[in-house]
Design a protein around this motif. Sequence first.
Motif, PDB file in Angstrom:
ATOM      1  N   GLU A 199       0.815  -1.218   0.000  1.00  0.00           N
ATOM      2  CA  GLU A 199       0.000   0.000   0.000  1.00  0.00           C
ATOM      3  C   GLU A 199       0.851   1.272   0.000  1.00  0.00           C
ATOM      4  N   MET A 200       2.151   1.128   0.254  1.00  0.00           N
ATOM      5  CA  MET A 200       3.047   2.289   0.263  1.00  0.00           C
ATOM      6  C   MET A 200       3.523   2.656  -1.138  1.00  0.00           C
ATOM      7  N   PHE A 201       3.387   1.741  -2.086  1.00  0.00           N
ATOM      8  CA  PHE A 201       3.889   1.952  -3.439  1.00  0.00           C
ATOM      9  C   PHE A 201       2.804   1.683  -4.472  1.00  0.00           C
ATOM     10  N   THR A 202       2.953   2.311  -5.637  1.00  0.00           N
ATOM     11  CA  THR A 202       2.079   2.004  -6.768  1.00  0.00           C
ATOM     12  C   THR A 202       2.870   1.175  -7.776  1.00  0.00           C
ATOM     13  N   ILE A 203       2.158   0.535  -8.668  1.00  0.00           N
ATOM     14  CA  ILE A 203       2.824  -0.228  -9.730  1.00  0.00           C
ATOM     15  C   ILE A 203       3.746   0.687 -10.527  1.00  0.00           C
ATOM     16  N   GLU A 204       3.284   1.903 -10.826  1.00  0.00           N
ATOM     17  CA  GLU A 204       4.100   2.823 -11.621  1.00  0.00           C
ATOM     18  C   GLU A 204       5.402   3.204 -10.918  1.00  0.00           C
ATOM     19  N   GLN A 205       5.407   3.217  -9.595  1.00  0.00           N
ATOM     20  CA  GLN A 205       6.623   3.539  -8.859  1.00  0.00           C
ATOM     21  C   GLN A 205       7.634   2.389  -8.889  1.00  0.00           C
ATOM     22  N   VAL A 206       7.163   1.173  -9.012  1.00  0.00           N
ATOM     23  CA  VAL A 206       8.020   0.005  -8.895  1.00  0.00           C
ATOM     24  C   VAL A 206       8.435  -0.564 -10.260  1.00  0.00           C
ATOM     25  N   MET A 207       7.599  -0.411 -11.266  1.00  0.00           N
ATOM     26  CA  MET A 207       7.860  -1.022 -12.575  1.00  0.00           C
ATOM     27  C   MET A 207       9.042  -0.372 -13.295  1.00  0.00           C
ATOM     28  N   ALA A 208       9.633  -1.128 -14.211  1.00  0.00           N
ATOM     29  CA  ALA A 208      10.653  -0.580 -15.110  1.00  0.00           C
ATOM     30  C   ALA A 208       9.934   0.199 -16.200  1.00  0.00           C
ATOM     31  N   LYS A 209      10.453   1.398 -16.504  1.00  0.00           N
ATOM     32  CA  LYS A 209       9.772   2.271 -17.461  1.00  0.00           C
ATOM     33  C   LYS A 209      10.516   2.411 -18.780  1.00  0.00           C
ATOM     34  N   ASN A 210      11.816   2.400 -18.759  1.00  0.00           N
ATOM     35  CA  ASN A 210      12.594   2.572 -19.992  1.00  0.00           C
ATOM     36  C   ASN A 210      12.809   1.213 -20.640  1.00  0.00           C
ATOM     37  N   LEU A 211      11.808   0.783 -21.369  1.00  0.00           N
ATOM     38  CA  LEU A 211      11.812  -0.574 -21.894  1.00  0.00           C
ATOM     39  C   LEU A 211      12.468  -0.690 -23.260  1.00  0.00           C
ATOM     40  N   VAL A 212      13.069  -1.822 -23.469  1.00  0.00           N
ATOM     41  CA  VAL A 212      13.517  -2.225 -24.795  1.00  0.00           C
ATOM     42  C   VAL A 212      12.462  -3.221 -25.260  1.00  0.00           C
ATOM     43  N   SER A 213      11.954  -3.026 -26.468  1.00  0.00           N
ATOM     44  CA  SER A 213      10.972  -3.969 -26.997  1.00  0.00           C
ATOM     45  C   SER A 213      11.415  -4.440 -28.374  1.00  0.00           C
ATOM     46  N   VAL A 214      10.789  -5.498 -28.831  1.00  0.00           N
ATOM     47  CA  VAL A 214      11.040  -6.038 -30.164  1.00  0.00           C
ATOM     48  C   VAL A 214       9.696  -6.205 -30.848  1.00  0.00           C
ATOM     49  N   ASN A 215       9.707  -6.415 -32.165  1.00  0.00           N
ATOM     50  CA  ASN A 215       8.445  -6.716 -32.843  1.00  0.00           C
ATOM     51  C   ASN A 215       8.403  -8.204 -33.164  1.00  0.00           C
ATOM     52  N   SER A 216       7.258  -8.678 -33.584  1.00  0.00           N
ATOM     53  CA  SER A 216       7.065 -10.120 -33.758  1.00  0.00           C
ATOM     54  C   SER A 216       7.913 -10.709 -34.882  1.00  0.00           C
ATOM     55  N   ASN A 217       8.472  -9.870 -35.752  1.00  0.00           N
ATOM     56  CA  ASN A 217       9.335 -10.353 -36.829  1.00  0.00           C
ATOM     57  C   ASN A 217      10.814 -10.353 -36.463  1.00  0.00           C
ATOM     58  N   THR A 218      11.154  -9.822 -35.282  1.00  0.00           N
ATOM     59  CA  THR A 218      12.546  -9.844 -34.821  1.00  0.00           C
ATOM     60  C   THR A 218      12.976 -11.302 -34.713  1.00  0.00           C
ATOM     61  N   THR A 219      14.181 -11.596 -35.156  1.00  0.00           N
ATOM     62  CA  THR A 219      14.625 -12.994 -35.111  1.00  0.00           C
ATOM     63  C   THR A 219      14.957 -13.422 -33.687  1.00  0.00           C
ATOM     64  N   ILE A 220      14.853 -14.709 -33.465  1.00  0.00           N
ATOM     65  CA  ILE A 220      15.201 -15.272 -32.159  1.00  0.00           C
ATOM     66  C   ILE A 220      16.657 -14.960 -31.838  1.00  0.00           C
TER      67      ILE A 220
END
Length: 139
Positions: A78-99
């Motif tokens: 109750e002392m924290f929100t999800i937004e305070q704890v989550m990682a925000k600067n994300l690296v993402s890929v698209n579904s065509n990115t190779t394994i």
Amino acid sequence: MKKRTPVSKIMTSDVITLNPSNGLETAEKLFKKYNIRHIPVVSGDAIIGMLSYTDLLRISFADAIDENETDVDTVVYEMFTIEQVMAKNLVSVNSNTTIKEVAEILSKKEFHALPVVDDNKLVGIVTTTDLINYLIEQF
């Protein structure tokens, strides 16, 4: 092993998600219920962050208590929100990115999951476990 296999072949597409209005107690229940370690945080279809089970462990006793115990963490959550704890600067890929490209990203970074985003919409998540399972299938 195919060199151009897209990540869409190994990603989880039925993704458990949270939104910023959910509480951390809800997050912990989802981690334990589905035995997962990463949950994307979304606003509509757009990903805005990633919460890991490790993020919860940093602020709580989530792993040190009985699975049926709920009182200990409630006050901390109750002392924290999800937004305070989550990682925000994300690296993402698209579904065509190779394994192979996904493996290279994960091997160089300090995280263990990548959101898969197509046209600004979360379509999946790929984890180091997905990569390991893929490699095991190759042998």
